[in-house]
Design a protein around this motif. Structure first.
Motif, PDB file in Angstrom:
ATOM      1  N   ALA A   1       0.839  -1.199   0.000  1.00 58.81           N
ATOM      2  CA  ALA A   1       0.000   0.000   0.000  1.00 58.81           C
ATOM      3  C   ALA A   1       0.873   1.247   0.000  1.00 58.81           C
ATOM      4  N   ASP A   2       1.968   1.230   0.767  1.00 59.33           N
ATOM      5  CA  ASP A   2       2.863   2.395   0.777  1.00 59.33           C
ATOM      6  C   ASP A   2       3.540   2.581  -0.564  1.00 59.33           C
ATOM      7  N   ILE A   3       3.900   1.451  -1.188  1.00 56.79           N
ATOM      8  CA  ILE A   3       4.527   1.542  -2.521  1.00 56.79           C
ATOM      9  C   ILE A   3       3.542   2.144  -3.501  1.00 56.79           C
ATOM     10  N   ASP A   4       2.282   1.673  -3.445  1.00 54.94           N
ATOM     11  CA  ASP A   4       1.259   2.218  -4.342  1.00 54.94           C
ATOM     12  C   ASP A   4       1.134   3.723  -4.151  1.00 54.94           C
ATOM     13  N   ARG A   5       1.037   4.142  -2.888  1.00 58.77           N
ATOM     14  CA  ARG A   5       0.816   5.570  -2.618  1.00 58.77           C
ATOM     15  C   ARG A   5       1.991   6.414  -3.085  1.00 58.77           C
ATOM     16  N   SER A   6       3.199   5.839  -3.033  1.00 56.56           N
ATOM     17  CA  SER A   6       4.370   6.639  -3.422  1.00 56.56           C
ATOM     18  C   SER A   6       4.285   7.036  -4.887  1.00 56.56           C
ATOM     19  N   CYS A   7       3.499   6.294  -5.695  1.00 55.05           N
ATOM     20  CA  CYS A   7       3.384   6.605  -7.120  1.00 55.05           C
ATOM     21  C   CYS A   7       2.208   7.527  -7.404  1.00 55.05           C
ATOM     22  N   CYS A   8       1.461   7.916  -6.378  1.00 53.15           N
ATOM     23  CA  CYS A   8       0.170   8.562  -6.601  1.00 53.15           C
ATOM     24  C   CYS A   8       0.218   9.767  -7.533  1.00 53.15           C
ATOM     25  N   VAL A   9       0.975  10.797  -7.157  1.00 60.06           N
ATOM     26  CA  VAL A   9       0.903  12.039  -7.935  1.00 60.06           C
ATOM     27  C   VAL A   9       1.520  11.872  -9.332  1.00 60.06           C
ATOM     28  N   PRO A  10       2.684  11.211  -9.476  1.00 56.48           N
ATOM     29  CA  PRO A  10       3.197  10.989 -10.833  1.00 56.48           C
ATOM     30  C   PRO A  10       2.198  10.251 -11.717  1.00 56.48           C
ATOM     31  N   LEU A  11       1.515   9.249 -11.157  1.00 55.08           N
ATOM     32  CA  LEU A  11       0.561   8.490 -11.968  1.00 55.08           C
ATOM     33  C   LEU A  11      -0.617   9.353 -12.361  1.00 55.08           C
ATOM     34  N   LEU A  12      -1.092  10.185 -11.416  1.00 53.01           N
ATOM     35  CA  LEU A  12      -2.205  11.068 -11.777  1.00 53.01           C
ATOM     36  C   LEU A  12      -1.799  12.018 -12.884  1.00 53.01           C
ATOM     37  N   ALA A  13      -0.566  12.541 -12.799  1.00 56.15           N
ATOM     38  CA  ALA A  13      -0.105  13.485 -13.826  1.00 56.15           C
ATOM     39  C   ALA A  13       0.009  12.799 -15.180  1.00 56.15           C
ATOM     40  N   LEU A  14       0.579  11.581 -15.200  1.00 57.29           N
ATOM     41  CA  LEU A  14       0.756  10.878 -16.483  1.00 57.29           C
ATOM     42  C   LEU A  14      -0.579  10.426 -17.050  1.00 57.29           C
ATOM     43  N   LEU A  15      -1.384   9.784 -16.204  1.00 52.11           N
ATOM     44  CA  LEU A  15      -2.578   9.113 -16.715  1.00 52.11           C
ATOM     45  C   LEU A  15      -3.735  10.085 -16.926  1.00 52.11           C
ATOM     46  N   GLY A  16      -3.803  11.134 -16.107  1.00 46.35           N
ATOM     47  CA  GLY A  16      -4.852  12.131 -16.322  1.00 46.35           C
ATOM     48  C   GLY A  16      -4.697  12.787 -17.682  1.00 46.35           C
ATOM     49  N   GLY A  17      -3.469  13.221 -17.986  1.00 47.72           N
ATOM     50  CA  GLY A  17      -3.202  13.815 -19.296  1.00 47.72           C
ATOM     51  C   GLY A  17      -3.452  12.821 -20.410  1.00 47.72           C
ATOM     52  N   ALA A  18      -3.057  11.562 -20.167  1.00 47.78           N
ATOM     53  CA  ALA A  18      -3.245  10.535 -21.191  1.00 47.78           C
ATOM     54  C   ALA A  18      -4.721  10.359 -21.505  1.00 47.78           C
ATOM     55  N   ALA A  19      -5.565  10.366 -20.460  1.00 47.52           N
ATOM     56  CA  ALA A  19      -7.003  10.190 -20.685  1.00 47.52           C
ATOM     57  C   ALA A  19      -7.557  11.344 -21.511  1.00 47.52           C
ATOM     58  N   LEU A  20      -7.049  12.552 -21.247  1.00 48.07           N
ATOM     59  CA  LEU A  20      -7.504  13.714 -22.020  1.00 48.07           C
ATOM     60  C   LEU A  20      -7.106  13.571 -23.488  1.00 48.07           C
ATOM     61  N   TRP A  21      -5.844  13.202 -23.733  1.00 50.95           N
ATOM     62  CA  TRP A  21      -5.377  13.059 -25.124  1.00 50.95           C
ATOM     63  C   TRP A  21      -6.135  11.961 -25.851  1.00 50.95           C
ATOM     64  N   LEU A  22      -6.531  10.951 -25.113  1.00 50.13           N
ATOM     65  CA  LEU A  22      -7.284   9.853 -25.710  1.00 50.13           C
ATOM     66  C   LEU A  22      -8.589  10.381 -26.300  1.00 50.13           C
ATOM     67  N   VAL A  23      -9.273  11.244 -25.512  1.00 46.36           N
ATOM     68  CA  VAL A  23     -10.537  11.809 -25.993  1.00 46.36           C
ATOM     69  C   VAL A  23     -10.266  12.749 -27.168  1.00 46.36           C
TER      70      VAL A  23
END
Lengths: 514, 267
Positions: A38-60
């Protein structure tokens, strides 16, 4: 060789599959002093949101542009007065938005998380991947705008001029460096099959992208050498890179979902070796105006590509054997299972296109784009959707706001892929047969293709709908996360005298189910 | 564990191998590409395109023309045609002989035998090499495209999809600049049912001044601007047309031989 321990690809082989919240299962299993998943997962939180949020937008964005381009087959006059929106610019922009906007950042995000999980090492210095993710999306924006204003390099899948390619190159380097640092800090020296695939992919993109940009854009080589390098690059990005990341991810998730170890370690090693040995040489089309050894060698490698294809599908089949029914209750498993099916199908199409009897018919037809769409959307994007639906709630610590839409997204995407790829593939073969017959006027070959293209517009519409559902879920999750941050901030400001309780609430230990 | 390092090293070698094969080797083999002699001639091929046509290649690139058009003629093989060059002393016998025989699309042995027969009957005949294949039969070129055709192009725009016809020889097929420009402005006016989008943004429509402009497009009947207006190509449209007119696949080379028409092959 401790084969049996290693054959489980996932860091944990939970027999209950995804119905057991992995974080809970593992935090109870983790020995004292170890970092919990769980701690490992959380450590990736903000980078993943930045990468994947933008990716979802570009997908649309990409699917809207692809739909606009497709409408031009219904009415060539549609948006014809605007130089920016001519077909020859819209189509590459739609393709690049899918590849560079969605596929690459999604693949990088998933690779970061997978490597952190498999290495049992949290991501440190998250600020660098966050900056890199934003730099990436900025580069994609500049690159797409440059194509729209006519500043494309003119090479398929490498259209971004310097303003776009330099930022994404350095953004990739930073992200890959961080991923490799996580990998280097792994707690177990032995490697899981997923790690070979992911590390090879991380390492291969900078090599091919810098080669292509240096030899084609910065100091262009002469004549058809340009075409050879551009085909080599496109193949290594579209087939090899996506294959490495997608199969690497599937080899982690399939054992996790089924509770069966990967079948088996040595078969996976053989599959990995033959995949990079043969797939890297595909891509030079038969009949190209280049010295004949190049298309011949490439066609041979493509036919041999059947071997890793067979091995990888065998591994997938043997791993999910007997668990197929549980697939339909598990959204991420649906996506990744279908992704593997489409990996095999698109691979078979690739092999077919290299066979000497078939290639004269399929060359220069819509069969090729059908294969590419099946690979990028059916295989890679579907695999990434599954992975993201699984990992993002765990990394952020918040559930998706509309979990029921996951299944809807799956079925809509499946419908969209079918309606997009099947007509293009069948129409492509018919088009090729007509092109091979000089007694058929050329105008008739195009006319015969139009009904198929028009059905594929329906497929693109369905894909747009599916992508919107994905985007809504990712956006909703991001908003929930921001809201939670805001609440914590307010709570922190309001209770300055009790810092202990506020700090504790900065780490919401909310459990997340699958 | 040693195996991690081994896997890494093996991957590096394998991936690097493909780089050597399809990047390094082509650069070494083709990078110093030179002009070659035209078959049965001392002239060299290719010559650089005129400056305006080279500018036109950039217009072609910027508008993504290669998304729909290829520039690679394909060829499935070669065949021999037997061409009578002289009837000799007994023209009736020769005419009777050849009227009953197939003279086109033969293989080398058949063609040789036929020439022997005609010679025996007192006539004179030559063997001509022709390229075969659907693209050639469509009139898209006299031979398949070869590396030399693209020596001076940057970027090389081979294309991969034929939504529109192949353009490798379009300058030979449609040598009229006005046709090219009209086709760009309103494709459906010259090609029925064309799926090509119009490129009106490369042109400007203006009121005819004291005299019509010499550059104005000449449209087929029923098309064109309203009365009193004329359509003028911008510089980019003219460059693009110049580039299209510079596209030819009609020079015989050692790699891609064919015989010139009779009149041209005679010294």
């Amino acid at each position: 060789m401790s084969t049996n321990e290693k054959s489980g690809s996932g860091g944990l082989s939970s027999p209950g599959g995804a119905s057991v919240p992995a974080s809970r299962l593992v935090s109870s299993l983790a020995p004292p002093g170890e970092i919990s998943p769980a701690d490992i997962d959380r450590s990736c939180c903000v980078p993943l949101l930045a990468l994947l949020g933008g990716a979802a937008l570009w997908l649309v964005v990409g699917s809207v542009l692809g739909l606009l381009a497709s409408i031009k087959f219904h009415a060539p006059d549609f948006l014809a007065n605007c130089a920016w929106l001519t077909y020859g610019r819209l189509q590459p922009v739609a393709d690049d938005a899918l590849l560079y906007g969605f596929c690459l950042p999604a693949g990088l995000g998933v690779a970061l998380w997978l490597l952190a999980r498999l290495s049992q090492t949290p991501l440190r210095g998250a600020v660098v991947p966050i900056i890199a993710a934003n730099l990436w999306h900025l580069g994609v924006f500049v690159g797409l705008m440059a194509i729209l204003i006519g500043d494309t390099t003119g090479f398929a899948w490498l259209e971004f001029p310097r303003g776009g390619s330099v930022p994404i190159f350095f953004a990739y380097l930073l992200l890959a460096l961080w991923a490799v640092m996580i990998f280097a800090g792994r707690r177990e020296r032995g490697l899981y099959p997923s790690q070979w695939f992911l590390v090879a992919a991380l390492f291969w993109f900078p090599w091919i992208y810098s080669t292509a940009n240096l030899f084609l854009v910065a100091w262009p080589v002469r004549g058809v050498t340009q075409a050879v390098i551009s085909w080599w690059f496109a193949n290594n990005l579209l087939v090899v890179w996506t294959g490495l990341v997608g199969v690497g991810a599937a080899f982690y998730f399939l054992p996790k979902f089924t509770g069966r170890p990967l079948q088996s370690y040595y078969l996976a090693l053989f599959g990995f070796g033959t995949f990079i040995l043969f797939a890297t040489w595909c891509g030079i089309p038969p009949g190209a105006p280049v010295p004949v050894w190049m298309p011949t060698l490439s066609a041979t490698a493509t036919v041999l590509f059947f071997v890793p294809l067979l091995v990888i599908s065998l591994i997938g089949l043997r791993t999910v054997w007997g668990s197929v029914r549980s697939r339909w209750d598990n959204g991420p498993f649906c996506f990744i299972g279908s992704g593997m099916d489409f990996f095999c199908l698109s691979g078979l199409m690739l092999v077919a296109m290299a066979c000497p009897k078939i290639s004269p018919v399929t060359q220069f037809t819509w069969f090729g784009p059908a294969e590419t769409q099946l690979r990028l959307y059916g295989f890679f994007a579907m695999t990434m959707f599954g992975a993201i639906y699984y990992l993002l709630p765990r990394a952020v610590g918040i559930e998706f706001p509309f979990p029921k839409l996951v299944r809807v997204h799956y079925w809509v995407s499946l419908l969209g892929i079918t309606l997009l790829v099947v007509p293009l593939a069948i129409g492509g073969v018919l088009q090729g047969l007509k092109l091979q017959d000089p007694n058929v006027a050329f105008a008739d070959t195009t006319k015969a293709m139009l009904p198929f293209l028009r059905v594929s517009t329906l497929g693109l519409t369905a894909l747009l709908l599916g992508n919107l559902l994905f985007f809504v879920n990712v956006l909703g999750l991001t908003l929930r996360w921001k809201l939670a941050l805001l609440k914590q901030f307010i709570a922190f400001v309001k209770s300055p005298l009790e810092p202990g309780s506020a700090c504790a609430s900065l780490r919401p230990d909310k459990e997340v189910g699958a | 564990m040693k195996n991690g390092f081994l896997v890494f090293l093996a991957s590096f070698v394998v991936l690097g191998g493909s780089w050597c094969g399809f990047v390094l080797a082509p650069v070494l083999q083709l990078g110093g590409g030179k002009q070659t002699a035209i078959l049965n001639s001392s002239d060299l091929y290719p010559v650089n395109r005129p400056g305006q046509a080279n500018q036109g290649l950039q217009v072609y690139r910027a508008n993504g023309c290669a998304a729909c058009h290829t520039e690679q003629v394909q060829q499935s093989g070669v065949a021999c045609d037997v061409v009578l060059t002289g009837a000799g002393k007994n023209p009736v016998a020769v005419t009777n002989l050849i009227s009953s025989l197939k003279l086109n699309g033969l293989d080398k042995d058949l063609a040789d035998a036929l020439v022997d027969k005609i010679t025996a009957a007192g006539g004179k005949a030559e063997i001509h090499i022709v390229a075969t294949g659907p693209d050639i039969a469509r009139g898209w070129g006299r031979r398949h495209s070869v590396a030399e055709d693209f020596l001076y192009d940057d970027p090389v725009q081979l294309g991969s999809l034929r939504i529109g016809p192949d353009l490798a020889d379009v300058g030979t097929r449609q040598p009229d600049a006005n046709w090219q420009l009209v086709h760009l402005y309103a494709p459906q006016s010259v090609v029925n049912d064309s799926a090509m989008p119009p490129f009106r943004y490369l042109f400007k429509v203006q009121k005819i001044g004291s005299a019509p402009s010499p550059d104005a497009l000449v449209f087929p009947k029923g098309f064109g601007p309203p009365a009193g207006y004329e359509v003028l190509p911008t510089a980019r449209a003219q460059e693009l047309a110049a580039y299209l007119l510079s596209l030819h696949a009609e020079v015989p080379l050692h790699d891609a031989p064919f015989s010139q028409p009779l009149a041209a092959s005679k010294p």
